[in-house]
Design a protein around this motif. Structure first.
Motif, mmCIF file in Angstrom:
data_model
loop_
_atom_site.group_PDB
_atom_site.id
_atom_site.type_symbol
_atom_site.label_atom_id
_atom_site.label_comp_id
_atom_site.label_asym_id
_atom_site.label_seq_id
_atom_site.Cartn_x
_atom_site.Cartn_y
_atom_site.Cartn_z
ATOM 1 N N HIS A 103 82.042 -21.672 40.850
ATOM 2 C CA HIS A 103 81.829 -20.284 41.268
ATOM 3 C C HIS A 103 83.150 -19.721 41.785
ATOM 4 N N TRP A 104 83.287 -18.409 41.648
ATOM 5 C CA TRP A 104 84.571 -17.772 41.933
ATOM 6 C C TRP A 104 84.309 -16.382 42.508
ATOM 7 N N HIS A 105 84.546 -16.217 43.800
ATOM 8 C CA HIS A 105 84.554 -14.899 44.434
ATOM 9 C C HIS A 105 85.359 -15.012 45.710
ATOM 10 N N GLY A 106 85.425 -13.942 46.476
ATOM 11 C CA GLY A 106 86.323 -13.885 47.615
ATOM 12 C C GLY A 106 86.065 -14.896 48.709
ATOM 13 N N ASP A 107 84.843 -15.426 48.790
ATOM 14 C CA ASP A 107 84.521 -16.386 49.852
ATOM 15 C C ASP A 107 84.643 -17.844 49.410
ATOM 16 N N VAL A 108 85.036 -18.072 48.147
ATOM 17 C CA VAL A 108 85.139 -19.438 47.616
ATOM 18 C C VAL A 108 86.516 -20.015 47.966
ATOM 19 N N ALA A 109 86.541 -21.277 48.348
ATOM 20 C CA ALA A 109 87.791 -21.929 48.753
ATOM 21 C C ALA A 109 88.799 -21.971 47.603
#
Length: 780
Positions: A103-109
């Motif tokens: 997963h890939w969005h602003g809250d992903v490490a």
């Protein structure tokens, strides 16, 4: 071979381990479409029908048989929370088959993203904004990441159909496909599609493929539905003296009378009795707002959602419900969830709602409207009416999972009309709207059609800048070939693009090189280098709110130090505002104060307004409306009939006394706006019309010297005359409507508003109909 046998062994094991006795009809139909055709697929079925598994079981089976060399499936979701939820669901399914899920969005490490970049594989789940960032900053790696991309799954596709965000998603899919040299199949998922054929065509734009829309039988559903009305102060509608023509109509529902009415197709309404939903309390704080007292009592000991239509209202309602807990010496059992809260606050609320041992209630906006799994919900409440049938269905569909019927209770609240209030202000518009939304789906299964023919100049600017920022120098012809050929820009012509590029050169958003190419200019770099550039939806200038080391969320327009703010369901004292760093420091205090996060306007379809008129005109007593709501509706019908708004001799134009008039157009938001402008710009002088005061999209009040016949004839004549849509834009007006409009040349902003926003055709049909009806009534 049947569908189950066609699935990969690990998918079959997953089905066995979850004790599924059989596959759902949508899963069988989806498997046939995905396994046996090469077309795009649109899966439309009710909430919690298993759409995600229906799409991914065949995809994962293919990946198990023939693993992709890169990311093989791209899942685009509208919300971070939905992606997080689906990430965990798919991880459980894919773990045994060793198919990675990213997963890939602003809250992903960053470490998780780095692993994907190093080993592109499996399924990538992403928001449109993060996909924009990926194409912008990893342009050279797109081929390596997606060279074997086979599927793009777009979840909650209906949420992307009414604005630039859906257009952005389509543009990104086309750009990625061209850059990677692939043509993946597209699979759309939604519970609320109003026009499946048009949506399927939209989904397939630019692919050269058709779209399969599987047909299948859904199980018959029962809705547990009620609608009650409350005056915020004073006696309730059913308690007031009943007399005159509407007294008998307002008889309350018998406590022992449970009503169930059959509906077309698969919906049955099961209305709770008055006794079941009685909410009477002696708590003094609740007497001030009996609607919230009703919710307070009905959520005790249950896991519920309370939907509101704005973030401000979410904060206010949550703070009030928590005050009721305090007044009643009960533990706080109310959570809050909306887009301006920090990720930690939102995720904490989601986690608590998933805990089966906790009887929590969350006050929320549309952020929990979509398919995030938050456990077994017993019921949902809706304060006032949502704006669309689609939203109503999504919100009600959050309950009713795990073989329970969906259950929603509308709570309509309004101030008691003043004794001297004008006629239009005495109509319970939200009550009419709520009934109309329910009845449209119940009677016709109608859902709002997608809005696909806009003039998306704001998005055009965004995609021009994104393309130049990612690709570097391009000639005007090369830029046009990359942008104008994107299917979403089918209404934009070369002259529009030339006009835009000339303006961007003048404003330093782009600049010309010595070779005649175009690159991003200094002003453009400041925008494209910001993370806020990735989104095409309108945002307010936000300030992060902190209490010591904890981040609470964001607000706009922070007050000065010493003032109070509301966020996260509590009241806070502002200690300091750091304007440069956009930070607000505060401490928690007791008390209540209104919250403000920016405007949240609704877009209501004309068909909803027309059904609202029928609600006012007909005599039906709907099985789900409760005691006060029945009395309030009966009163409104009586007043409307007496005033001539409904009935045989009804008219949309009502005299309120002297030269004051009210006009009830029964038009949707943008047709209403077109009519308002036609009256002000083209008709005011001839009619002697002054002081037009719109309450969009319900009614207009104004002063006028003309009589009704002159009004209908003059307005129809102006609508019938040939005029340029730009005539309905005020002189000197530049109506910024979308996020990047401020960077466009004024002529494109005006044209986009006039030809892409205003519903001029809908307005014309209505006013010509008025004239014809007037002539028929007067002259036969």
């Amino acid at each position: 071979m049947n569908t189950f046998d066609r699935y990969a062994p690990f998918v079959q094991d997953f089905i066995y381990s979850h004790s599924w006795e059989n596959l759902r009809s949508i899963q069988v139909a989806a498997a046939d479409a995905i396994f046996n055709t090469d077309e795009n697929v649109l899966l439309t079925a009710s909430t919690a029908s298993g759409k995600t598994e229906a799409a991914f079981f065949p995809i994962l089976t293919e990946f198990w048989e023939n693993p992709p060399a890169t990311v093989g499936a791209l899942y685009i979701g509208p919300l971070k929370a939905l992606i997080n939820d689906q990430f965990y669901r798919l991880n459980d399914l894919c773990e045994e088959a060793d198919i990675p899920v990213w997963h890939w969005h602003g809250d992903v490490a960053a470490s998780h993203k780095a692993k994907l970049l190093k080993h592109p594989s499996g399924i990538l789940q992403i928001t449109p904004e993060s996909l924009e960032a990926l194409l912008l900053h990893k342009h050279a790696a797109i081929g390596r990441l997606f060279g074997d991309l086979r599927y793009v799954v777009i979840d909650e596709v209906h949420s992307l159909l009414r604005g630039d965000r859906g257009g952005q998603a389509l543009c990104l899919i086309e750009r990625l496909s061209r850059m990677a040299g692939v043509n993946p199949r597209r699979i759309g998922l939604s519970a609320t599609i109003g026009d499946p054929e048009r949506t399927g065509a939209f989904l397939s734009s630019g692919t050269g493929r058709g779209c399969v829309i599987p047909r299948f039988e859904e199980t018959r559903k029962t809705w547990r539905l009620s609608m009650e009305h409350f005056y915020i102060g004073g006696p309730q509608a059913a308690e007031r003296a009943l007399d005159g023509a509407w007294a008998q109509e307002a008889d309350v529902i018998d406590d022992g009378a449970r009503r169930s009415l059959p509906a077309p197709d698969d919906v049955r309404i099961d209305a709770p009795t008055a006794t079941e939903l009685a909410a009477r309390t002696d708590l003094a704080p609740q007497d001030a707002d009996p609607g919230l007292g009703y919710i307070f009592e009905r959520t005790r000991g249950s896991k519920c959602l309370v939907f509101v239509n704005s973030r401000e209202e979410a904060e206010s309602v949550c703070a009030n419900l928590r005050a009721y807990c305090e007044a009643n010496h009960e533990p706080d059992r109310f959570l809050i969830h909306h887009g301006n809260l920090s990720a930690a606050y939102r995720e904490s609320a989601e986690e608590l709602m998933r805990d089966e041992e906790q009887a929590q209630t969350t006050v929320t906006t549309a952020t929990l409207e979509l398919g995030i799994d938050i456990g077994r919900l017993e019921r949902a409440f809706q304060i006032d009416a949502p704006f669309t049938v689609s939203s109503f269905l999504q919100r009600m569909g959050r309950t009713g999972r795990r073989d329970l019927p969906p259950e929603m209770h509308f709570v309509m609240r309004e101030e008691q009309p003043e004794p001297r209030s004008m006629l239009p202000e005495t109509i319970p518009w939200k009550l009419l709207q709520g009934i109309a939304l329910v009845q449209l789906y119940r009677e016709e299964h109608w859902v709002e059609p997608p809005a696909l023919d806009r003039l998306p100049y704001s998005l055009l600017y965004h995609q021009v800048m994104s393309t130049l920022a990612s690709c570097g120098e391009l000639t005007p012809a090369e830029l046009a070939a990359r942008v104008l050929t994107l299917s979403y820009f089918h209404r934009v012509d070369a002259d529009d693009l030339r006009c835009l590029l000339r303006h961007l050169l003048e404003t330093d958003h782009i600049e010309a090189t010595e070779n005649g190419g175009l690159i991003v200019g200094l002003a453009g770099e400041r925008l494209t280098n910001s993370f806020k550039f990735y989104a095409v939806f309108q945002e307010n200038e936000e300030f992060t709110v902190r209490c010591e080391s904890a981040e609470l969320g964001t607000i706009v327009n922070p007050p000065p130090a010493g003032e109070r703010i509301a966020i996260a369901g509590h009241c806070w004292l502002v200690e300091e505002v750091d304007w440069k760093r956009h930070l607000v420091y505060c401490t928690q205090i007791k008390g209540r104060v209104p919250a403000y996060f920016g405007d949240c306007a609704g877009d209501i379809d004309t068909y909803v307004l027309e059904r609202m008129r029928h609600v006012l005109a007909e005599r039906d007593v709907y099985p789900y409306i409760m005691e006060n709501a029945r009395a309030r509706l009966a009163q409104a019908r009586h007043v409307a009939s007496n005033a001539g708004i409904t009935g045989r001799a009804s008219s949309p134009l009502i005299n309120l006394g002297g030269d004051t008039w009210a006009l009830f157009p029964w038009l949707g938001s943008y047709a209403f706006l077109a009519l308002e402008r036609l009256l002000k710009i083209k008709c005011a002088r001839e009619l002697g019309l002054k002081g037009l005061d719109p309450s969009r999209p319900y009614f207009m009040q104004f002063r006028m010297k003309a009589d009704p016949e002159t009004f209908f004839e003059a307005v129809a004549a102006e609508a019938e005359a040939e005029f340029d849509p730009i005539d309905l834009v005020y002189p000197g007006e530049v109506p910024y409507f979308d996020k990047y409009d401020e960077f466009l040349p004024q002529e494109l902003v005006r044209k986009g508003f006039a030809e892409g926003v205003l519903d001029i055709e809908g307005m014309k049909q209505r006013v010509l109909g008025w004239r014809d009806a007037w002539r028929s009534a007067q002259y036969g």
